[in-house]
Write an enzyme that holds these catalytic residues in place. Structure first.
Site, PDB file in Angstrom:
ATOM      1  N   LYS A 238       0.839  -1.200   0.000  1.00  0.00           N
ATOM      2  CA  LYS A 238       0.000   0.000   0.000  1.00  0.00           C
ATOM      3  C   LYS A 238       0.876   1.252   0.000  1.00  0.00           C
ATOM      4  O   LYS A 238       0.641   2.188  -0.753  1.00  0.00           O
ATOM      5  CB  LYS A 238      -0.897   0.015   1.246  1.00  0.00           C
ATOM      6  CG  LYS A 238      -1.647   1.311   1.424  1.00  0.00           C
ATOM      7  CD  LYS A 238      -2.477   1.330   2.695  1.00  0.00           C
ATOM      8  CE  LYS A 238      -1.739   1.820   3.894  1.00  0.00           C
ATOM      9  NZ  LYS A 238      -1.455   3.277   3.910  1.00  0.00           N
ATOM     10  N   ASN A 239       1.896   1.241   0.862  1.00  0.00           N
ATOM     11  CA  ASN A 239       2.708   2.450   1.021  1.00  0.00           C
ATOM     12  C   ASN A 239       3.636   2.700  -0.157  1.00  0.00           C
ATOM     13  O   ASN A 239       4.324   3.714  -0.193  1.00  0.00           O
ATOM     14  CB  ASN A 239       3.505   2.384   2.325  1.00  0.00           C
ATOM     15  CG  ASN A 239       2.591   2.540   3.532  1.00  0.00           C
ATOM     16  OD1 ASN A 239       1.415   2.871   3.385  1.00  0.00           O
ATOM     17  ND2 ASN A 239       3.125   2.289   4.709  1.00  0.00           N
TER      18      ASN A 239
ATOM     19  N   ARG B  29      -4.696  10.230   3.445  1.00  0.00           N
ATOM     20  CA  ARG B  29      -3.597  11.159   3.609  1.00  0.00           C
ATOM     21  C   ARG B  29      -2.548  11.041   2.503  1.00  0.00           C
ATOM     22  O   ARG B  29      -1.927  12.027   2.102  1.00  0.00           O
ATOM     23  CB  ARG B  29      -2.952  10.893   4.972  1.00  0.00           C
ATOM     24  CG  ARG B  29      -1.923  11.874   5.343  1.00  0.00           C
ATOM     25  CD  ARG B  29      -1.171  11.464   6.582  1.00  0.00           C
ATOM     26  NE  ARG B  29       0.147  12.050   6.541  1.00  0.00           N
ATOM     27  CZ  ARG B  29       0.434  13.289   6.922  1.00  0.00           C
ATOM     28  NH1 ARG B  29      -0.512  14.052   7.425  1.00  0.00           N
ATOM     29  NH2 ARG B  29       1.639  13.759   6.821  1.00  0.00           N
TER      30      ARG B  29
ATOM     31  N   ASP C 236      -5.243  13.311  12.275  1.00  0.00           N
ATOM     32  CA  ASP C 236      -5.124  11.924  11.851  1.00  0.00           C
ATOM     33  C   ASP C 236      -5.241  11.064  13.092  1.00  0.00           C
ATOM     34  O   ASP C 236      -4.837  11.462  14.174  1.00  0.00           O
ATOM     35  CB  ASP C 236      -3.755  11.754  11.182  1.00  0.00           C
ATOM     36  CG  ASP C 236      -3.621  10.446  10.454  1.00  0.00           C
ATOM     37  OD1 ASP C 236      -3.490   9.422  11.134  1.00  0.00           O
ATOM     38  OD2 ASP C 236      -3.655  10.464   9.227  1.00  0.00           O
TER      39      ASP C 236
ATOM     40  N   ASP D 120       4.285   0.615  11.900  1.00  0.00           N
ATOM     41  CA  ASP D 120       3.032   0.002  11.448  1.00  0.00           C
ATOM     42  C   ASP D 120       2.807  -1.400  12.031  1.00  0.00           C
ATOM     43  O   ASP D 120       1.685  -1.914  11.982  1.00  0.00           O
ATOM     44  CB  ASP D 120       2.987  -0.066   9.914  1.00  0.00           C
ATOM     45  CG  ASP D 120       2.752   1.310   9.302  1.00  0.00           C
ATOM     46  OD1 ASP D 120       2.767   2.303  10.044  1.00  0.00           O
ATOM     47  OD2 ASP D 120       2.548   1.396   8.077  1.00  0.00           O
TER      48      ASP D 120
HETATM   49  C1  UD1 Z   1       4.390   6.617   5.975  1.00  0.00           C
HETATM   50  C2  UD1 Z   1       3.470   5.443   5.863  1.00  0.00           C
HETATM   51  C3  UD1 Z   1       2.980   5.004   7.234  1.00  0.00           C
HETATM   52  C4  UD1 Z   1       4.161   4.737   8.129  1.00  0.00           C
HETATM   53  C5  UD1 Z   1       5.109   5.940   8.144  1.00  0.00           C
HETATM   54  C6  UD1 Z   1       6.383   5.720   8.939  1.00  0.00           C
HETATM   55  C7  UD1 Z   1       2.349   5.821   3.759  1.00  0.00           C
HETATM   56  C8  UD1 Z   1       1.057   6.063   3.055  1.00  0.00           C
HETATM   57  N1  UD1 Z   1       2.292   5.818   5.082  1.00  0.00           N
HETATM   58  O1  UD1 Z   1       3.660   7.695   6.519  1.00  0.00           O
HETATM   59  O2  UD1 Z   1       2.211   3.813   7.082  1.00  0.00           O
HETATM   60  O3  UD1 Z   1       3.677   4.524   9.433  1.00  0.00           O
HETATM   61  O4  UD1 Z   1       5.498   6.271   6.802  1.00  0.00           O
HETATM   62  O5  UD1 Z   1       7.053   4.574   8.483  1.00  0.00           O
HETATM   63  O6  UD1 Z   1       3.371   5.601   3.144  1.00  0.00           O
HETATM   64  N2  UD1 Z   1       6.761  14.526  10.138  1.00  0.00           N
HETATM   65  C9  UD1 Z   1       6.879  15.863  10.413  1.00  0.00           C
HETATM   66  N3  UD1 Z   1       6.964  16.735   9.359  1.00  0.00           N
HETATM   67  C10 UD1 Z   1       6.920  16.345   8.068  1.00  0.00           C
HETATM   68  C11 UD1 Z   1       6.784  14.961   7.792  1.00  0.00           C
HETATM   69  C12 UD1 Z   1       6.701  14.073   8.852  1.00  0.00           C
HETATM   70  O7  UD1 Z   1       6.918  16.265  11.564  1.00  0.00           O
HETATM   71  O8  UD1 Z   1       6.997  17.198   7.161  1.00  0.00           O
HETATM   72  C13 UD1 Z   1       6.665  13.571  11.272  1.00  0.00           C
HETATM   73  C14 UD1 Z   1       5.266  13.016  11.405  1.00  0.00           C
HETATM   74  O9  UD1 Z   1       4.470  13.862  12.200  1.00  0.00           O
HETATM   75  C15 UD1 Z   1       5.519  11.687  12.079  1.00  0.00           C
HETATM   76  C16 UD1 Z   1       6.868  11.246  11.540  1.00  0.00           C
HETATM   77  O10 UD1 Z   1       7.471  12.442  11.017  1.00  0.00           O
HETATM   78  O11 UD1 Z   1       5.610  11.831  13.463  1.00  0.00           O
HETATM   79  C17 UD1 Z   1       6.804  10.173  10.472  1.00  0.00           C
HETATM   80  O12 UD1 Z   1       6.191  10.671   9.320  1.00  0.00           O
HETATM   81  P1  UD1 Z   1       6.510  10.120   7.856  1.00  0.00           P
HETATM   82  O13 UD1 Z   1       7.765   9.288   7.884  1.00  0.00           O
HETATM   83  O14 UD1 Z   1       6.453  11.262   6.911  1.00  0.00           O
HETATM   84  O15 UD1 Z   1       5.314   9.135   7.598  1.00  0.00           O
HETATM   85  P2  UD1 Z   1       4.227   9.194   6.472  1.00  0.00           P
HETATM   86  O16 UD1 Z   1       4.874   9.399   5.138  1.00  0.00           O
HETATM   87  O17 UD1 Z   1       3.119  10.100   6.892  1.00  0.00           O
END
Ligand code: UD1
Length: 430
Positions: free
Chosen positions: A22-23, A94, A118, A310
């Site tokens: 999915k990711n 998202r 979220d 996850d």
């Molecule tokens: C993706 C995955 C999700 C997984 C996560 C971490 C998808 C659709 N989802 O989510 O299943 O749990 O990676 O492996 O691919 N953050 C910030 N600022 C930003 C970006 C992120 O503060 O600009 C923080 C977020 O609040 C969070 C952490 O970084 O606490 C992880 O986020 P991120 O690695 O970006 O995860 P996602 O891409 O949202």
């Protein structure tokens, strides 16, 4: 209201097939926007999020053939796709924000609704924003929309991510492939899904070095071409089945994703008393056989190659039925604990302090009505329910549909007594 009704205890035994991640697939679909013409992605899972991404790309002007059963999505991208991702779709999923990078990179502008709150934490976009600004985009918020514009195109830069965010790394790579000059991303995420997206972009004609490391060097090219790409297997779904074998004391063989996609996870399962064997299968495979009752484990979630956040709910569920006291530390998403209160309804003994959970294993969980708050929590509750004695009902089924294809059918094939039923709620009664 739709619920999953299941009866335990049950040891899950058999073979399950896992298709694409999915990711990864959602981002691969977004990446097709970078090249006009028809790109095809194979090994696509039949999950709700793929359908949502199909709708989003259609609204951006793409013509799409999606065969859920065959696992194939073919996307015909117009010469000039639309640039706006509406709130309705971003709120539903998202990962819709992954159209941001490709649209700014190719069209020089994008308007993407802010995802908002979220169920598993605040999940900021500050790194996406800072990276695009470094590449020359003007970014501002307008009535709930993230608006980015680079009328003269993006240019190469050196950008350090304060945290190896998966979403920000993907968006910035997709923005950089058509930029003018070379972009270096330091402290980039290196999850197998990032490797998959970079691999597809290279197949499309992009110039990316350092794939699979935390420094990505992207030299912009003037155009990309459409491709056919096979999506990497879903390591999180594969890991979910591995935990299911241990939590229920069964034996599950998984085809379609190999153990190398989940460093540290199998060591933890072995510490819990499981036997892990590699199995020959397309895309990789393994068999996990659980002990009669697992030992408790200590787990800390971290960006790849650390233990994946996850799979954290499954680690808690395992400790809930284990012999001893287990500890789980969540380092990525502060609000992933909603699941714990639901697990407590099954009789789990969990106390949470900040980002740490202490779990005292009990010999037996008991069936109860519980609610899924997100994809992984939903699947983990179903597995815990199958380990419990008696009937459980899980609401919030649509969360599970977002990430696990044919979930009920697969559990049935593993021997579970489970069905999907419509249940009246008090609100339905006159
Ligand atoms: C993706 C995955 C999700 C997984 C996560 C971490 C998808 C659709 N989802 O989510 O299943 O749990 O990676 O492996 O691919 N953050 C910030 N600022 C930003 C970006 C992120 O503060 O600009 C923080 C977020 O609040 C969070 C952490 O970084 O606490 C992880 O986020 P991120 O690695 O970006 O995860 P996602 O891409 O949202």
């Amino acid at each position: 209201m739709e619920v999953l009704r299941l009866t335990g205890p049950c040891r899950l035994n058999g073979v399950v097939e896992v298709r694409g991640a999915k990711n990864s697939v959602l981002k691969l679909m977004a990446a097709t926007l970078l090249a006009p013409g028809r790109s095809t992605i194979v090994n696509v899972p039949a999950i709700l999020d793929v359908t949502i991404m199909v709708r989003l790309l259609e609204r951006l002007g793409c013509t799409i053939d999606y065969d859920a059963q065959a696992g194939e999505v073919s996307i015909d991208v117009p010469a000039a796709p639309g640039i706006r991702a509406d709130y309705e779709l971003v709120r539903a999923m998202r990962a819709s924000i992954s159209v941001l990078g490709p649209l700014v990179g190719r069209m020089g502008q994008a308007q993407v609704a802010l995802p908002g709150g979220d169920a598993i934490g605040s999940r900021g976009l500050d790194l996406h924003e800072a990276g695009l600004k470094e590449m020359g985009a003007e970014v501002h918020l307008d009535h709930g929309y993230f608006v980015a514009a680079a009328p003269h195109g993006l240019y190469g830069t050196h950008f350090h991510l304060d945290f190896p965010s998966v979403g920000a790394t993907e968006n910035l790579v997709m923005a950089a492939v058509l930029a003018d000059g070379t972009t270096v991303l330091d402290n980039a995420a290196k999850e197998p899904e990032i490797v998959d997206i970079c691999t597809m972009l290279v197949e499309m004609g992009a110039d990316i070095r350092g794939i699979g490391t935390s420094q990505l060097t992207i030299s912009g090219v003037s155009e990309l071409h459409p491709v056919t790409h096979r999506c990497v297997g879903d390591r999180i779904v594969a890991g979910s089945w591995a935990f299911a074998a241990v939590i229920t004391g069964g034996s599950i063989e998984v085809h379609g994703a190999g153990t190398e996609l989940l460093p540290h996870v199998f060591e933890k399962l072995e510490t819990a008393g499981a036997v892990v064997e590699r199995v020959e299968a397309v895309g990789g495979g393994f068999r996990v056989t659980g002990p009669t009752r697992p030992h408790s484990v200590r787990i800390s979630t971290l960006p790849y190659p650390g233990f994946p956040t996850d799979l954290q709910p499954f680690a808690i569920a395992l400790n809930a039925v284990a012999d001893g006291e287990g500890y789980v530390t969540e380092n990525l998403f502060e609000a992933r604990w909603r699941f714990v209160n639901e697990l407590a309804r099954l009789g789990a003994q969990v106390s949470v302090d900040g980002n740490h959970a202490l779990i005292t294993g009990v010999p037996e969980l008991s069936g109860a009505e519980v609610e899924a708050s997100d994809i992984r929590a939903g699947a983990a509750l179903a597995i815990a329910g199958l380990a419990a004695t008696g009937v459980s009902e899980i609401s919030g089924v649509s969360h599970i549909d977002r990430g696990y294809e044919f979930f009920v059918d697969k559990l049935k094939s593993l021997g579970a007594d489970i069905e999907r039923i419509e249940r009246a709620t008090v609100l339905d009664i006159d």
